[in-house]
Write a protein that holds these residues in place. Sequence first.
Motif, PDB file in Angstrom:
ATOM      1  N   GLY A   1     -27.618   8.613  -7.875  1.00  0.00           N
ATOM      2  CA  GLY A   1     -28.114   7.713  -8.902  1.00  0.00           C
ATOM      3  C   GLY A   1     -28.146   6.259  -8.471  1.00  0.00           C
ATOM      4  N   GLN A   2     -27.427   5.933  -7.394  1.00  0.00           N
ATOM      5  CA  GLN A   2     -27.487   4.569  -6.863  1.00  0.00           C
ATOM      6  C   GLN A   2     -28.916   4.203  -6.476  1.00  0.00           C
ATOM      7  N   LEU A   3     -29.668   5.173  -5.991  1.00  0.00           N
ATOM      8  CA  LEU A   3     -31.054   4.924  -5.593  1.00  0.00           C
ATOM      9  C   LEU A   3     -31.925   4.574  -6.800  1.00  0.00           C
ATOM     10  N   ILE A   4     -31.632   5.190  -7.941  1.00  0.00           N
ATOM     11  CA  ILE A   4     -32.342   4.868  -9.171  1.00  0.00           C
ATOM     12  C   ILE A   4     -32.018   3.443  -9.598  1.00  0.00           C
TER      13      ILE A   4
ATOM     14  N   GLY B   1     -32.645  13.543 -12.768  1.00  0.00           N
ATOM     15  CA  GLY B   1     -31.510  14.453 -12.868  1.00  0.00           C
ATOM     16  C   GLY B   1     -31.060  15.010 -11.535  1.00  0.00           C
ATOM     17  N   LEU B   2     -31.992  15.248 -10.619  1.00  0.00           N
ATOM     18  CA  LEU B   2     -31.624  15.772  -9.310  1.00  0.00           C
ATOM     19  C   LEU B   2     -30.852  14.729  -8.514  1.00  0.00           C
ATOM     20  N   TYR B   3     -31.336  13.495  -8.527  1.00  0.00           N
ATOM     21  CA  TYR B   3     -30.642  12.440  -7.780  1.00  0.00           C
ATOM     22  C   TYR B   3     -29.202  12.277  -8.259  1.00  0.00           C
ATOM     23  N   ARG B   4     -29.006  12.321  -9.557  1.00  0.00           N
ATOM     24  CA  ARG B   4     -27.662  12.124 -10.110  1.00  0.00           C
ATOM     25  C   ARG B   4     -26.715  13.261  -9.751  1.00  0.00           C
ATOM     26  N   ALA B   5     -27.277  14.430  -9.478  1.00  0.00           N
ATOM     27  CA  ALA B   5     -26.454  15.624  -9.280  1.00  0.00           C
ATOM     28  C   ALA B   5     -25.983  15.797  -7.847  1.00  0.00           C
ATOM     29  N   ILE B   6     -26.503  14.982  -6.919  1.00  0.00           N
ATOM     30  CA  ILE B   6     -26.189  15.205  -5.503  1.00  0.00           C
ATOM     31  C   ILE B   6     -25.637  13.933  -4.866  1.00  0.00           C
ATOM     32  N   PRO B   7     -24.901  14.068  -3.771  1.00  0.00           N
ATOM     33  CA  PRO B   7     -24.354  12.885  -3.076  1.00  0.00           C
ATOM     34  C   PRO B   7     -25.460  11.988  -2.546  1.00  0.00           C
ATOM     35  N   ASN B   8     -25.124  10.721  -2.376  1.00  0.00           N
ATOM     36  CA  ASN B   8     -26.102   9.750  -1.913  1.00  0.00           C
ATOM     37  C   ASN B   8     -26.655  10.121  -0.527  1.00  0.00           C
ATOM     38  N   ALA B   9     -25.788  10.684   0.323  1.00  0.00           N
ATOM     39  CA  ALA B   9     -26.226  11.052   1.676  1.00  0.00           C
ATOM     40  C   ALA B   9     -27.318  12.111   1.648  1.00  0.00           C
ATOM     41  N   LEU B  10     -27.285  12.994   0.663  1.00  0.00           N
ATOM     42  CA  LEU B  10     -28.323  14.007   0.512  1.00  0.00           C
ATOM     43  C   LEU B  10     -29.522  13.459  -0.248  1.00  0.00           C
ATOM     44  N   ALA B  11     -29.266  12.580  -1.209  1.00  0.00           N
ATOM     45  CA  ALA B  11     -30.335  12.024  -2.025  1.00  0.00           C
ATOM     46  C   ALA B  11     -31.246  11.095  -1.225  1.00  0.00           C
ATOM     47  N   THR B  12     -30.689  10.407  -0.221  1.00  0.00           N
ATOM     48  CA  THR B  12     -31.468   9.419   0.525  1.00  0.00           C
ATOM     49  C   THR B  12     -32.669  10.028   1.251  1.00  0.00           C
TER      50      THR B  12
END
Length: 235
Positions: A25-28, A195-206
């Motif tokens: 969610g940091q990316l959001i 919702g997907l971004y919030r559910a996963i670690p930042n390293a995977l979301a990036t």
Amino acid sequence: MKGQEWYQADDVAEEYDDKRFSRGGQLIDHREKRAVLEAIMPVEDRSVLEIACGTGRFTVMLAEQGADVVGLDISAAMLQQGRAKTRGSNLSGTLEFLRGDAGRLPFPDDHFDTVIAMRFFHLADDPEAFLREMRRVSRDQIVFDTFNRFSARSVYNWALPMGSRLYSKSEVTTLLAKTDLTLVDVVDDFLVPYGLYRAIPNALATPIRTLDTAIGGHSIPDHFASVSYWNVSLR
């Protein structure tokens, strides 16, 4: 307004930022703040009202950038979280938090340079009335976002605790025409739902975000973006 009671709960306010803007969610959070800054620049010495300011993510940021900001929200619990963020902040502008109703803004006409409303329109019962009220207190600019009807958000929208209104581009364009506002710019983003971004670690979301941005850079996927950032003028 939808979700009014939900947002006023102390536990919701205390957990709001952690649940939405930690992990991926940091990316959001970064993207939304960039959208606001790009729309308003230059920020310094600008008078800004943020409606539904919540925990003060944007109000504090704008005050740090030198704007004179008022953050208004119906939730005392959310405002308490916002005030806590100002402790130790290096504010080059001014910042005031007020409790109030977005439908009846306690300000005279043409009082602010810019009025922003992020994460708000999807909760509005009467978006045209709210837009008119924002127009009344602004003398220059309104910035807001909408969640899009043809996006992946529609898949899980029914599960949200307060409900959510999704918009097509044509609906928003019609609202702007009815309220005598001129579109300056609209930017679409996030093919992958929040919702997907919030559910996963930042390293995977990036890396997912990198792919999302690359695909979203083409015109056709824009129609399926989850969110649109609107910058409109009173001129």
